[in-house]
Write a protein that holds these residues in place. Structure first.
Motif, mmCIF file in Angstrom:
data_model
loop_
_atom_site.group_PDB
_atom_site.id
_atom_site.type_symbol
_atom_site.label_atom_id
_atom_site.label_comp_id
_atom_site.label_asym_id
_atom_site.label_seq_id
_atom_site.Cartn_x
_atom_site.Cartn_y
_atom_site.Cartn_z
ATOM 1 N N GLY A 179 42.517 47.931 40.899
ATOM 2 C CA GLY A 179 41.300 47.138 40.920
ATOM 3 C C GLY A 179 41.609 45.673 41.151
ATOM 4 N N PHE A 180 40.981 44.809 40.367
ATOM 5 C CA PHE A 180 41.174 43.360 40.468
ATOM 6 C C PHE A 180 41.318 42.828 39.050
ATOM 7 C CE2 PHE A 180 39.592 38.994 40.601
ATOM 8 C CZ PHE A 180 40.198 38.474 41.736
ATOM 9 N N LEU A 181 42.520 42.377 38.704
ATOM 10 C CA LEU A 181 42.821 41.938 37.344
ATOM 11 C C LEU A 181 43.069 40.437 37.324
ATOM 12 C CD1 LEU A 181 45.435 44.686 36.328
ATOM 13 C CD2 LEU A 181 42.941 44.859 36.380
ATOM 14 N N TYR A 182 42.591 39.791 36.268
ATOM 15 C CA TYR A 182 42.833 38.365 36.077
ATOM 16 C C TYR A 182 43.533 38.161 34.745
ATOM 17 C CZ TYR A 182 41.992 33.341 35.594
ATOM 18 O OH TYR A 182 42.154 31.981 35.428
ATOM 19 N N LYS A 183 44.687 37.516 34.790
ATOM 20 C CA LYS A 183 45.493 37.260 33.592
ATOM 21 C C LYS A 183 45.749 38.542 32.803
ATOM 22 C CE LYS A 183 44.145 32.410 33.001
ATOM 23 N NZ LYS A 183 43.506 31.406 32.111
ATOM 24 N N SER A 184 46.046 39.610 33.535
ATOM 25 C CA SER A 184 46.381 40.911 32.942
ATOM 26 C C SER A 184 45.248 41.486 32.099
ATOM 27 C CB SER A 184 47.653 40.805 32.085
ATOM 28 O OG SER A 184 48.741 40.361 32.870
ATOM 29 N N GLY A 185 44.021 41.051 32.361
ATOM 30 C CA GLY A 185 42.878 41.571 31.626
ATOM 31 C C GLY A 185 42.371 42.874 32.219
ATOM 32 N N ALA A 186 41.145 43.228 31.857
ATOM 33 C CA ALA A 186 40.541 44.468 32.334
ATOM 34 C C ALA A 186 40.175 44.351 33.812
ATOM 35 C CB ALA A 186 39.294 44.787 31.515
ATOM 36 N N ASN A 187 40.044 45.491 34.468
ATOM 37 C CA ASN A 187 39.636 45.513 35.868
ATOM 38 C C ASN A 187 38.223 44.951 36.008
ATOM 39 O OD1 ASN A 187 39.290 46.082 38.597
ATOM 40 N ND2 ASN A 187 38.680 48.199 38.200
ATOM 41 N N LEU A 188 38.042 44.045 36.980
ATOM 42 C CA LEU A 188 36.751 43.401 37.209
ATOM 43 C C LEU A 188 36.015 43.959 38.423
ATOM 44 C CD1 LEU A 188 37.955 39.703 36.728
ATOM 45 C CD2 LEU A 188 36.927 41.199 35.006
ATOM 46 N N LEU A 189 36.676 44.813 39.211
ATOM 47 C CA LEU A 189 36.122 45.238 40.495
ATOM 48 C C LEU A 189 36.072 46.755 40.572
ATOM 49 C CD1 LEU A 189 35.216 44.339 43.384
ATOM 50 C CD2 LEU A 189 37.613 44.567 44.059
ATOM 51 N N PHE A 190 34.852 47.304 40.691
ATOM 52 C CA PHE A 190 34.725 48.748 40.863
ATOM 53 C C PHE A 190 35.036 49.155 42.299
ATOM 54 C CE2 PHE A 190 32.177 52.468 42.067
ATOM 55 C CZ PHE A 190 32.698 53.397 41.185
ATOM 56 N N GLU A 191 34.566 48.359 43.259
ATOM 57 C CA GLU A 191 34.774 48.708 44.667
ATOM 58 C C GLU A 191 34.803 47.453 45.520
ATOM 59 O OE1 GLU A 191 32.544 51.104 48.349
ATOM 60 O OE2 GLU A 191 31.655 51.097 46.340
ATOM 61 N N GLY A 192 35.751 47.397 46.448
ATOM 62 C CA GLY A 192 35.799 46.331 47.436
ATOM 63 C C GLY A 192 36.098 46.930 48.798
ATOM 64 N N ALA A 193 35.422 46.446 49.854
ATOM 65 C CA ALA A 193 35.592 47.081 51.162
ATOM 66 C C ALA A 193 35.161 46.149 52.279
ATOM 67 C CB ALA A 193 34.784 48.376 51.238
ATOM 68 N N ILE A 194 35.727 46.393 53.460
ATOM 69 C CA ILE A 194 35.342 45.693 54.680
ATOM 70 C C ILE A 194 34.081 46.327 55.255
ATOM 71 C CG2 ILE A 194 36.009 45.260 57.082
ATOM 72 C CD1 ILE A 194 38.920 45.253 56.131
ATOM 73 N N ILE A 195 33.162 45.469 55.732
ATOM 74 C CA ILE A 195 32.027 45.903 56.546
ATOM 75 C C ILE A 195 32.012 45.024 57.790
ATOM 76 C CG2 ILE A 195 29.536 46.234 56.695
ATOM 77 C CD1 ILE A 195 29.431 46.377 53.667
ATOM 78 N N ALA A 196 32.008 45.626 58.970
ATOM 79 C CA ALA A 196 31.969 44.870 60.218
ATOM 80 C C ALA A 196 31.016 45.562 61.177
ATOM 81 C CB ALA A 196 33.364 44.766 60.835
ATOM 82 N N GLY A 197 30.526 44.817 62.164
ATOM 83 C CA GLY A 197 29.641 45.450 63.126
ATOM 84 C C GLY A 197 29.003 44.468 64.079
ATOM 85 N N PRO A 219 52.058 55.594 51.853
ATOM 86 C CA PRO A 219 51.037 55.277 50.846
ATOM 87 C C PRO A 219 49.915 54.448 51.439
ATOM 88 C CG PRO A 219 52.997 53.940 50.514
ATOM 89 C CD PRO A 219 53.352 54.972 51.543
ATOM 90 N N ALA A 220 48.684 54.744 51.025
ATOM 91 C CA ALA A 220 47.516 54.015 51.519
ATOM 92 C C ALA A 220 47.278 52.739 50.733
ATOM 93 C CB ALA A 220 46.279 54.905 51.453
ATOM 94 N N PHE A 221 48.046 52.507 49.668
ATOM 95 C CA PHE A 221 47.803 51.310 48.865
ATOM 96 C C PHE A 221 49.097 50.826 48.231
ATOM 97 C CE2 PHE A 221 47.440 54.830 45.941
ATOM 98 C CZ PHE A 221 48.025 54.373 44.771
ATOM 99 N N ALA A 222 49.076 49.556 47.830
ATOM 100 C CA ALA A 222 50.196 48.960 47.103
ATOM 101 C C ALA A 222 49.639 47.875 46.199
ATOM 102 C CB ALA A 222 51.228 48.379 48.068
ATOM 103 N N ASN A 223 50.227 47.716 45.025
ATOM 104 C CA ASN A 223 49.784 46.705 44.070
ATOM 105 C C ASN A 223 50.564 45.413 44.290
ATOM 106 O OD1 ASN A 223 48.134 48.674 42.921
ATOM 107 N ND2 ASN A 223 49.739 49.319 41.505
ATOM 108 N N ILE A 224 49.856 44.293 44.261
ATOM 109 C CA ILE A 224 50.485 43.002 44.505
ATOM 110 C C ILE A 224 50.075 42.012 43.430
ATOM 111 C CG2 ILE A 224 50.657 43.322 47.004
ATOM 112 C CD1 ILE A 224 48.176 41.568 47.303
ATOM 113 N N GLY A 225 50.881 40.956 43.264
ATOM 114 C CA GLY A 225 50.541 39.898 42.330
ATOM 115 C C GLY A 225 51.757 39.114 41.892
ATOM 116 N N VAL A 226 51.703 37.789 42.047
ATOM 117 C CA VAL A 226 52.767 36.912 41.550
ATOM 118 C C VAL A 226 52.191 35.765 40.731
ATOM 119 C CG1 VAL A 226 54.412 37.401 43.394
ATOM 120 C CG2 VAL A 226 52.748 35.548 43.688
#
Length: 483
Positions: A122-140, A89-96
């Motif tokens: 996405g990115f959830l706070y206190k089990s609310g709605a997703n706050l993040l449409f896209e997150g990604a690394i940029i390097a160079g 799998p390319a992803f896994a959900n985490i949170g404690v």
């Protein structure tokens, strides 16, 4: 890998039962492929825990589905069952704690495929709605040497591509440990930039740390260990995180992106009737920082620079991760932001570590308090060695905010104690204001300009130059004053 199968007989008792497992994936081998049961009674269930194993080849892609067929025979009775497993799998959900998100082994945060289904929470706070449409690394290291997983150019069909320069390494399976050795939940994965057209030849080991302690319940730590696989040093290396926030997904055009310079914290919030939640990222690694708040819509009349709706070019990505603090606040609008560390030098065969904290809270004051807690937790629990600031370099950074109205901050660095002069000039080169003429020590320095000249008079709005002179050299940049 081991398959655990539960076999239930819904018919009459069966004897001498044979089970055969097969699959059609070119990347998978089942061994052993057969098992036998002496008997299974009517209504009885038997768990086969150590009977079937399969091996996945190293060339298998991430999120690879394997279609299995289980053939069952007993006397003259035959039947087949079909099931599908997704491996690597390319992803896994985490949170404690109060933050739940998705980690990936393709350089993205929140989703392995932004906008796609079944690719993350996405990115959830206190089990609310997703706050993040896209997150990604940029390097160079330059506009021509960018490796990233963020959105890219617009195709001829009008669709926006996602850059996919990072590829899972053989050790890149996402592993989650609860509890971990340093916190209550940890994850680790690794990927390289082998998918880039012009790779830097780096391998990134990504780790996350989360605590269930109430003092750190609004935090998730992201640590990136960047290893130089090449035989040459990597110079002028910048590494950052891009986030397209949707604090109110129903009306994200009222979002605001801003920057807290004292805490090295870029954040987003909603200025309308949406949730009061604030979300952001603090850069924990000392040294140079770049931050850019972005209005995504190029045509928005509030947009002070380029946007993303016409594509996110490598030149724009480089400007965002290396340009210093440029646009410190934008909105209300559909917004994104980038926060980055650099410049760094990675020796041949060497590595550096860059750490961030993902933070959310119910208001700005609590967000700032959480950012302070992030620094303390990182310093006491995650930072493994002494903090030694990188050597200062001769540099004049982008002022912030820019454009500005009341006052703007100018940052510069000196490699040694030296006499300096910092002036504000008009576009014809005439002196408007002398901000400093003194000897300063090695390190990074900050000066403010309040939009007044040497006589204390407010100057007209427009474009001005600020010039740093020292040891016979000079650096010049532009700033914009709004009236």
């Amino acid at each position: 890998m081991r398959l655990r199968l539960a076999v239930t007989n819904y018919l009459t008792e069966a004897r001498n039962v044979t089970l055969a497992l097969s699959e059609e994936s070119p990347y998978t081998t089942v061994s052993p492929a057969n098992a036998a049961l002496a008997s299974i009674g009517s209504g009885e269930s038997i768990v086969l825990d150590n009977n079937f194993f399969f091996k996945v080849g190293s060339a298998a892609p991430s999120n690879h589905p394997i279609d299995f067929t289980l053939s069952i025979s007993a006397g003259g009775y035959t039947d087949t069952d079909h099931f599908t497993l997704t491996v690597l799998p390319a992803f896994a959900n985490i949170g404690v704690n109060n933050i739940y998100t998705t980690v990936t082994n393709v350089g993205r945060i929140g989703s392995a495929n932004p906008g796609g289904a079944n690719a993350g929470i996405g990115f959830l706070y206190k089990s609310g709605a997703n706050l993040l449409f896209e997150g990604a690394i940029i390097a160079g290291t330059s506009a021509n040497r960018i490796v990233n997983a963020a959105r890219g150019l617009i195709t001829y069909t009008g669709a926006q591509e996602n850059d996919a320069d990072f590829i899972r390494t053989e050790e890149g399976d996402i592993r989650i440990t609860t509890p971990g050795s340093l916190s209550d939940q940890e994850s680790i994965t690794s990927f390289s930039d082998a998918g880039a057209s012009s790779p830097l030849n780096i391998r990134i080991t990504q780790q996350t740390f989360a605590s269930s302690d109430p003092r750190y319940a609004d935090l998730l730590f992201l640590s990136y260990r960047v290893h130089n696989l090449s035989g040459e040093p990597i110079d002028r290396f910048h590494f950052g995180l891009f986030c397209d926030w949707d604090i109110d997904a129903g009306s994200y055009n009222t979002n605001v992106a801003a920057f807290d310079a004292d805490r090295r914290l870029g954040y987003a919030c909603d200025s309308g009737d949406g949730p009061a939640t604030f979300a952001g990222i603090r850069l924990l690694t000392p040294g140079g920082i770049s931050y850019r708040a972005i209005i995504n819509d190029n045509a928005d009349p509030l947009n002070p620079g380029w946007g993303l709706h016409d594509g996110f070019t490598d030149g724009e990505k480089w400007e965002a991760i290396s340009g210093g603090v440029t646009q410190s606040r934008v909105g209300p609008a559909d917004i994104s932001n980038v926060i980055a560390s650099g410049p760094h030098i990675i020796p041949a065969g060497g590595e550096i570590t860059i750490d961030f904290a993902l933070i959310a809270a119910d208001n700005l004051e609590l967000l700032q308090a959480a950012a302070d807690s992030a620094w303390m937790f990182w310093l006491t629990s995650l930072q493994t060695g002494p903090i030694t600031p990188p050597p200062a370099v001769w540099a004049l950074e982008a002022n912030y905010p820019n454009p500005f109205n009341a006052e703007t901050t100018i940052l510069f660095s000196l490699p040694r104690p030296t006499p300096v002069r910092l002036d504000i000039l008009d576009l014809s080169g005439r002196l408007v204001r002398r901000l400093a003429e003194t000897t300063l020590p090695t390190g990074r320095h900050r000066l403010l300009w309040d939009g007044r000249d040497n006589q204390g008079r407010s100057v007209a709005g427009g474009t001005y130059l600020y010039r740093l002179q020292s040891d016979g050299e000079q650096l010049v940049r532009k700033l914009v004053l709004l009236r």
